[in-house]
Design a protein around this motif. Structure first.
Motif, short mmCIF file in Angstrom:
data_model
loop_
_atom_site.label_atom_id
_atom_site.label_comp_id
_atom_site.label_asym_id
_atom_site.label_seq_id
_atom_site.Cartn_x
_atom_site.Cartn_y
_atom_site.Cartn_z
N ILE A 11 0.77 -3.22 11.92
CA ILE A 11 0.29 -2.71 10.64
C ILE A 11 -0.20 -1.27 10.80
N ALA A 12 -0.91 -1.00 11.89
CA ALA A 12 -1.41 0.36 12.12
C ALA A 12 -0.26 1.35 12.27
N GLU A 13 0.79 0.97 13.01
CA GLU A 13 1.95 1.85 13.18
C GLU A 13 2.60 2.16 11.84
N LEU A 14 2.70 1.16 10.99
CA LEU A 14 3.29 1.37 9.67
C LEU A 14 2.41 2.28 8.83
N ALA A 15 1.12 1.98 8.76
CA ALA A 15 0.20 2.71 7.89
C ALA A 15 0.14 4.20 8.22
N VAL A 16 0.20 4.54 9.48
CA VAL A 16 0.09 5.94 9.88
C VAL A 16 1.36 6.73 9.56
N SER A 17 2.47 6.04 9.34
CA SER A 17 3.76 6.73 9.22
C SER A 17 4.31 6.83 7.80
N VAL A 18 3.57 6.37 6.80
CA VAL A 18 4.10 6.35 5.43
C VAL A 18 3.24 7.16 4.46
N ASP A 19 3.88 7.58 3.38
CA ASP A 19 3.19 8.31 2.31
C ASP A 19 2.68 7.35 1.23
N LEU A 20 3.38 6.23 1.09
CA LEU A 20 3.07 5.21 0.09
C LEU A 20 3.07 3.87 0.80
N VAL B 251 -5.72 -7.35 6.03
CA VAL B 251 -4.73 -6.29 6.29
C VAL B 251 -5.39 -4.91 6.27
N LEU B 252 -6.20 -4.66 5.27
CA LEU B 252 -6.81 -3.34 5.12
C LEU B 252 -7.85 -3.03 6.20
N PHE B 253 -8.71 -3.99 6.50
CA PHE B 253 -9.84 -3.71 7.38
C PHE B 253 -9.67 -4.29 8.79
N ASP B 254 -9.39 -5.59 8.90
CA ASP B 254 -9.28 -6.21 10.22
C ASP B 254 -8.06 -5.69 10.99
N GLU B 255 -6.95 -5.54 10.31
CA GLU B 255 -5.71 -5.06 10.96
C GLU B 255 -5.61 -3.54 10.96
N GLY B 256 -6.47 -2.86 10.21
CA GLY B 256 -6.58 -1.42 10.29
C GLY B 256 -5.68 -0.58 9.41
N ALA B 257 -5.07 -1.17 8.40
CA ALA B 257 -4.18 -0.38 7.55
C ALA B 257 -4.91 0.82 6.93
N ILE C 101 -0.83 7.12 -0.58
CA ILE C 101 -1.10 6.26 -1.74
C ILE C 101 -1.06 4.81 -1.30
N LEU C 102 -2.00 4.01 -1.82
CA LEU C 102 -2.06 2.57 -1.54
C LEU C 102 -1.84 1.82 -2.84
N VAL C 103 -0.89 0.87 -2.81
CA VAL C 103 -0.63 -0.01 -3.95
C VAL C 103 -0.80 -1.44 -3.46
N THR C 104 -1.59 -2.24 -4.18
CA THR C 104 -1.78 -3.62 -3.77
C THR C 104 -1.34 -4.57 -4.89
#
Length: 93
Positions: free
Chosen positions: A50-59, A73-79, A88-91
């Motif tokens: 999840i961290a690898e994904l979050a650091v590499s995207v704009d959305l 996902v947001l806090f424990d996994e570090g997104a 941008i974050l969409v949930t």
């Protein structure tokens, strides 16, 4: 714009497939290997975490079943901690 998707299950997968079908670049994180392989065959890039994904995207799009899963996902996994400033974050919960 690079889009990332977490939660490519029953509800999220059709959304991810539509993003790919529209020709947009998409990276995903999937817990199930078979889902990752199927979406990779459709053109998605696969992130190992999840961290690898979050650091590499704009959305970043996250599709979970509950608030507890979203918090995980947001806090424990570090997104959230790994997202770039201005992304941008969409949930979907």
């Amino acid at each position: 714009m690079q889009t990332g998707f977490i939660g490519v299950g029953q509800m999220g997968r059709p959304m991810a497939e539509r993003i790919l079908a529209a020709g947009h670049p998409l990276s995903i994180y999937a817990r199930r290997q078979e889902v990752a392989e199927e979406l990779a065959a459709a053109g998605a890039e696969i992130a190992e975490s999840i961290a690898e994904l979050a650091v590499s995207v704009d959305l970043l799009i996250i599709c979970t079943f509950s608030d507890a899963q979203l918090r995980e996902v947001l806090f424990d996994e570090g997104a959230l901690a790994h997202m770039q400033p201005g992304s941008i974050l969409v949930t979907h919960v």
